[in-house]
Design a protein around this motif. Sequence first.
Motif, PDB file in Angstrom:
ATOM      1  N   LEU A 162       0.827  -1.200   0.000  1.00  7.03           N
ATOM      2  CA  LEU A 162       0.000   0.000   0.000  1.00  7.03           C
ATOM      3  C   LEU A 162       0.868   1.260   0.000  1.00  7.03           C
ATOM      4  N   ARG A 163       1.918   1.249   0.795  1.00  5.51           N
ATOM      5  CA  ARG A 163       2.831   2.401   0.830  1.00  5.51           C
ATOM      6  C   ARG A 163       3.405   2.647  -0.573  1.00  5.51           C
ATOM      7  N   ASP A 164       3.794   1.566  -1.265  1.00  2.00           N
ATOM      8  CA  ASP A 164       4.335   1.697  -2.622  1.00  2.00           C
ATOM      9  C   ASP A 164       3.267   2.172  -3.605  1.00  2.00           C
ATOM     10  N   LEU A 165       2.057   1.650  -3.498  1.00  2.00           N
ATOM     11  CA  LEU A 165       0.979   2.091  -4.383  1.00  2.00           C
ATOM     12  C   LEU A 165       0.657   3.567  -4.155  1.00  2.00           C
ATOM     13  N   ASP A 166       0.640   3.981  -2.896  1.00  2.00           N
ATOM     14  CA  ASP A 166       0.390   5.395  -2.589  1.00  2.00           C
ATOM     15  C   ASP A 166       1.459   6.283  -3.231  1.00  2.00           C
ATOM     16  N   LYS A 167       2.709   5.853  -3.167  1.00  2.00           N
ATOM     17  CA  LYS A 167       3.793   6.625  -3.772  1.00  2.00           C
ATOM     18  C   LYS A 167       3.637   6.676  -5.287  1.00  2.00           C
ATOM     19  N   GLN A 168       3.328   5.526  -5.899  1.00  2.00           N
ATOM     20  CA  GLN A 168       3.155   5.490  -7.356  1.00  2.00           C
ATOM     21  C   GLN A 168       1.977   6.368  -7.779  1.00  2.00           C
ATOM     22  N   LEU A 169       0.913   6.358  -6.982  1.00  2.00           N
ATOM     23  CA  LEU A 169      -0.241   7.207  -7.277  1.00  2.00           C
ATOM     24  C   LEU A 169       0.167   8.680  -7.229  1.00  2.00           C
ATOM     25  N   TRP A 170       0.943   9.048  -6.236  1.00  2.00           N
ATOM     26  CA  TRP A 170       1.419  10.420  -6.121  1.00  2.00           C
ATOM     27  C   TRP A 170       2.226  10.821  -7.358  1.00  2.00           C
ATOM     28  N   LEU A 171       3.124   9.942  -7.808  1.00  2.00           N
ATOM     29  CA  LEU A 171       3.931  10.245  -8.988  1.00  2.00           C
ATOM     30  C   LEU A 171       3.066  10.400 -10.237  1.00  2.00           C
ATOM     31  N   ILE A 172       2.062   9.556 -10.367  1.00  2.00           N
ATOM     32  CA  ILE A 172       1.165   9.631 -11.523  1.00  2.00           C
ATOM     33  C   ILE A 172       0.306  10.891 -11.444  1.00  2.00           C
ATOM     34  N   GLU A 173      -0.297  11.131 -10.275  1.00  2.00           N
ATOM     35  CA  GLU A 173      -1.180  12.282 -10.132  1.00  2.00           C
ATOM     36  C   GLU A 173      -0.450  13.610 -10.320  1.00  2.00           C
ATOM     37  N   ALA A 174       0.842  13.630 -10.077  1.00  2.00           N
ATOM     38  CA  ALA A 174       1.615  14.858 -10.286  1.00  2.00           C
ATOM     39  C   ALA A 174       1.592  15.274 -11.753  1.00  2.00           C
ATOM     40  N   ASN A 175       1.199  14.361 -12.633  1.00  2.00           N
ATOM     41  CA  ASN A 175       1.117  14.643 -14.064  1.00  2.00           C
ATOM     42  C   ASN A 175      -0.259  15.095 -14.512  1.00  2.00           C
TER      43      ASN A 175
END
Length: 175
Positions: free
Chosen positions: A160-173
Amino acid sequence: MSAHPLIAPSHPRQHREIAMSRLIIEDTARDKSVALLAVTLVDLIDLERRLKSAHWNVRGPRFIALHELFDRVAGEVRDAGDDVAERIVILGGFADGSVRTAASLSMLSRVDDSPGWDEAEWVSHVAEVIAEAGGRARRAIEEAAAAGDADTADLLTGLLRDLDKQLWLIEANLG
């Protein structure tokens, strides 16, 4: 999550004892964790394939940045799926990682991607699916902990921590 076909005890892949193990864990916790992890595994396989589709098909002025981002996130999700599959086997279950199983049993929303999507639509689609997978992992953490399997809850917390980070990176776009 209990309505998922992989959780049903009659499912042919739901064999608890494939190999002998000295792992000390209650049978009910083991069975619950294997079921939760099996659901998580098919979701991660589905998510990884969707990320690869976005990686291959995104077009536009930010192509190279998004192409590389989607590929990197797909690799992270693939690696997480490997950890989940290994935990299933550690617990004595069968890790069914076939694309056919993932396609038929993933509980992630079905969205037909389109060859006409622009960059923003690809980013939005990927963000939605990652967020959904994260929400499902969050519920699985609670269920694994309630069943008494702290190791599986911990593995899912890391996921979940990794998914949250990946979501943050994607949403930054997103604009």
